[in-house]
Design an enzyme around this catalytic site. Structure first.
Site, PDB file in Angstrom:
ATOM      1  N   HIS A   1       0.831  -1.209   0.000  1.00 21.33           N
ATOM      2  CA  HIS A   1       0.000   0.000   0.000  1.00 21.33           C
ATOM      3  C   HIS A   1       0.869   1.265   0.000  1.00 21.33           C
ATOM      4  CE1 HIS A   1      -3.527   2.500   1.374  1.00 21.33           C
ATOM      5  NE2 HIS A   1      -2.522   3.257   1.781  1.00 21.33           N
ATOM      6  N   GLU A   2       1.756   1.341   0.972  1.00 26.58           N
ATOM      7  CA  GLU A   2       2.566   2.554   1.085  1.00 26.58           C
ATOM      8  C   GLU A   2       3.470   2.716  -0.129  1.00 26.58           C
ATOM      9  OE1 GLU A   2       1.696   4.735   3.067  1.00 26.58           O
ATOM     10  OE2 GLU A   2       0.444   3.485   4.351  1.00 26.58           O
TER      11      GLU A   2
ATOM     12  N   HIS B   1       1.687   4.505  -2.871  1.00 30.99           N
ATOM     13  CA  HIS B   1       1.802   5.968  -2.748  1.00 30.99           C
ATOM     14  C   HIS B   1       3.153   6.425  -3.287  1.00 30.99           C
ATOM     15  CE1 HIS B   1      -1.759   6.849  -0.433  1.00 30.99           C
ATOM     16  NE2 HIS B   1      -1.424   6.085   0.569  1.00 30.99           N
TER      17      HIS B   1
ATOM     18  N   HIS C   1       3.298   6.755  -6.921  1.00 36.56           N
ATOM     19  CA  HIS C   1       2.595   7.966  -7.356  1.00 36.56           C
ATOM     20  C   HIS C   1       3.567   9.156  -7.342  1.00 36.56           C
ATOM     21  CE1 HIS C   1      -1.608  10.119  -6.963  1.00 36.56           C
ATOM     22  NE2 HIS C   1      -1.085  10.247  -8.157  1.00 36.56           N
TER      23      HIS C   1
END
Ligand SMILES: [Zn+2]
Length: 727
Positions: A503-504, A507, A510
């Site tokens: 998940h992290e 980010h 991105h």
């Protein structure tokens, strides 16, 4: 979680914009002439690769002078922009603002990173001193009438600009209006005072929560009370006690959520209840760490602010520039899911009570029993044993052969660990990132282990944002709270932890793939209800067979995970989704309840308000308390998610819908990854998010894939999915 801390990074384009340009003389740098300033590492751009922060030179004493000087310099720059005699143009106003505040951005990004991940008394004091000044600094920019007049003039003629410039001007204009630029002088003064108080209270909330969470750790001198924990966990508990000078005892620190991971293992029911109460009451002891007065005032203050700016509620104000647009849209997404979710949760509870009765337990299950019996049901049903499963998830392997491996398959990037770049704490690791063509492109920092001076949860942020205008490359970091093994032992993760790591890193991608001109719209600087899309989307690859097989290997033998265990993990994918979704929805609706208080509302009684709000939305189920109760809900009081906690579910709709696109188009291929990178991950906030999504998907998002993935409706054959970790 993606951290957008304080107004500074959350809303101020001008500030966020002001990134680390190539070394250049900075206006107002005269103060650097004093010896103290000359030695301050923030006063010039870092000479390290990609302007990585020089942590070998940064000390606690360097922050405050740099923040103060940074504000001074930026104000001088802004004054110059506002007062120039040339007619307003995009270049001399908007672009000039994007270039302003280089020093402030440089120091603020590092300061707030450390204030969250590695704080101490000095940093907390600086935060207390500077947070209200930074809020005032932002007001000084947004409430500058001459500057706003220039923005308005450019806004009026925006149709002549290039698409990305036009979108940026519209964004600036909206930010000025939302910050109060259209208010009378008297109302501006009121707003300034409210902003200052809000920032002070937010800092107060964070500091009390850290202290309350630390103090909430449970200890025992009687090892039997912690029965059920593994030997490694008991060693860690003994070490944690020793660190606090409690030699010969055992200590279990609190995680930020209501439910604690140890609940699944502790066999002593009284200890489970004690741990649960320590968690849920951590900031409600009527002592110095009690948060209730702080949050009641914050809610009231935000409602006042909304009224002043012309909105019926703070949530209406907050959601206006989000993908959801209105609180009603956000609330409806959740309330539509309440009946199926609560029914599923009640079904899970009934199954567990049956197990308790079959074991002649002789009691009605309490909320502190949920994880414990859920784990047993899981074990019976899916033959899953967390302590066995963990042995296949060794941190370094998950990172390199899982997270990095998946990114390579999809996007072609590779990683090389760097030991020569300074870090702020010995546990932090740095990786250089190379693009598919072998060219170096960015730096990625990873800070994975829990510490007492680190806030709870997991998040991503940047030290340097990518920008074509400033010629900067991304320098991004991930922070998590994985259990640190005792020296010499491997770091073993739960599957939840594995999901959090993916998940992290979503980010991080991105940020890493950002390919925009203007720094204020780079990477993850998107609306909140979009920003959790790339991160949650990346969770899916943790379960992709070719990825999973590559990282899930026994830490001692290197043997692949037995097929049966793997099948169990997959089969159990939707197990517990009743609880997980219900606790999340309860917290998200609680957030909306607090932030839809009308402007004139009295200060609320926190306990009473919380109980009534949960009842109103039909999520008042004692066995499933909210994932965060009001008094320790850091996302909405201390972080950037006020009226925005729903964003995870909103983004999850996009996540599952986008994943179905991959499934429909041949799955995990380089080609599909490239398309996603170009059409979504590289774009930052350079266009409307719904248009961006539509271009990628070919239609608007659908909620159906999410309902199927979570088992909230009959799944089609072959549909699997992961649960949303790290919320
Ligand atoms: Zn996140």
């Amino acid at each position: 979680m993606f951290h957008k801390r304080l107004l500074l990074v959350a809303m101020t384009a001008a500030l966020a914009a002001a990134a680390q340009a190539a070394p250049k003389p900075e206006a107002g740098a005269t103060a650097a002439a004093t010896p103290a300033a000359a030695a301050n590492p923030f006063f010039s751009a870092s000479t390290l690769q990609y302007q990585a922060p020089p942590f070998d030179k940064i000390t606690d004493a360097t922050f405050q002078p740099a923040i103060e000087e940074g504000m001074k310099q930026q104000l001088a720059e802004i004054e110059k922009i506002a007062n120039q005699s040339d007619a307003p143009t995009f270049a001399n106003t908007i672009e000039a603002m994007e270039r302003s505040g280089a020093l402030l951005t440089r120091v603020a990004k590092v300061f707030f990173a450390l204030a969250q991940a590695n704080t101490n008394d000095t940093l907390q004091q600086v935060q207390r001193d500077e947070a209200p000044k930074l809020a005032a600094h932002q007001d000084a920019i947004y409430l500058n009438p001459k500057l706003f007049a220039r923005v308005e003039a450019i806004y009026a003629a925006r149709d002549k600009l290039a698409a990305d410039e036009k979108f940026l001007v519209e964004r600036y204009h909206r930010q000025f209006v939302r910050a109060g630029a259209n208010l009378s002088e008297a109302d501006k003064a009121t707003l300034r005072a409210l902003n200052k108080e809000e920032s002070t209270l937010q800092t107060e909330f964070q500091n009390k929560l850290l202290a309350g969470t630390k103090a909430g750790a449970i200890t025992t001198a009687n090892k039997a009370e912690f029965a059920g924990l593994s030997d490694a966990e008991l060693s860690a508990a003994a070490a944690a006690a020793k660190e606090r000078k409690l030699d010969g005892e055992w200590l279990l620190p609190l995680q930020n959520t209501t439910q604690q991971p140890a609940q699944a293992e502790l066999t002593n029911r009284a200890t489970r209840e004690r741990l649960f109460k320590a968690s849920t009451e951590r900031t409600e002891h009527n002592d110095a760490n009690d948060e209730r007065a702080t949050v009641a005032r914050l809610a009231q203050l935000r409602a006042q602010k909304a009224k002043l700016l012309g909105y019926p509620t703070y949530a209406a104000y907050s959601l206006e520039d989000q993908m959801a647009k209105t609180p009603d849209h956000a609330i409806k997404l959740m309330t539509d899911m309440v009946p199926a979710t609560m029914a599923k949760a009640r079904g899970e509870a009934a199954q567990m009570q049956k197990l308790i009765d079959a074991q002649n337990g002789g009691f009605q299950m309490g909320p502190w029993d949920w994880q414990f019996y859920s784990e047993q049901v899981k074990r019976n049903e899916f033959k899953l044993d967390e302590s066995q499963v963990k042995q296949y998830f060794e941190l370094d392997r998950v990172l390199k052969d899982g997270v990095f491996f998946a990114a390579n398959k999809l996007y072609g990037i590779t990683f090389k660990e760097r030991h020569d770049i300074p870090v702020y704490q010995p546990d932090v690791r740095v990786f250089e990132v190379f693009d598919a063509d072998g060219k170096s492109m960015a730096l990625f920092y990873a800070d994975y282990f829990k510490r007492d001076n680190k806030a709870g949860g997991a998040w991503m942020d940047s030290f340097v944002d990518q920008s074509g205008l400033l010629g900067t490359h991304p320098v991004v970091f991930n922070v998590c709270n994985f259990s640190k093994p005792v020296a010499g032992q491997p770091a073993l993760l739960t599957f939840d932890d594995v999901t959090t790591m993916f998940h992290e890193f979503g980010h991080a991608l991105h940020g890493l793939f950002s390919n925009v001109k203007f720094p204020s719209v780079a990477g993850a600087n998107t609306p909140r209800d979009f920003v959790e899309f790339p991160s949650q989307f990346n969770e899916h690859w943790a379960q992709e067979p070719s990825v999973f097989a590559n990282y899930a290997k026994h830490y001692k033998t290197g043997a692949p995970m037995p097929a049966e265990m793997l099948k169990s993990i997959k089969d159990s994918g939707t197990y517990g989704q009743g609880y997980a979704t219900a606790e999340y929805i309860a917290a998200a609706l609680l957030d909306q309840a607090w932030h839809t208080l009308p402007a004139g509302a009295e200060k609320q009684d926190v306990d009473k308000f919380e109980a009534e709000a949960l009842k109103r939305y039909n999520v008042d189920y004692a066995l499933v308390p909210p994932r965060y109760r009001t008094s320790y809900f850091a996302h909405i009081w201390g972080g950037g998610y006020s009226a925005g906690y729903y964003a995870y579910l909103w983004s999850a709709v996009l996540r599952d819908d986008a994943f179905y696109w991959f499934k429909e188009h041949g799955g995990m291929t380089r080609e599909n990854g490239q398309r996603f990178r170009e059409m979504v991950l590289s774009k930052g906030s350079t266009m409307e998010m719904d248009a961006m999504y539509r271009a990628f998907r070919g239609r608007d998002p659908s909620v159906e894939p999410l309902l199927e993935t979570r088992g909230l409706k009959t799944p089609p054959a072959g549909a699997t999915g992961s649960s949303g970790a790290s919320k």
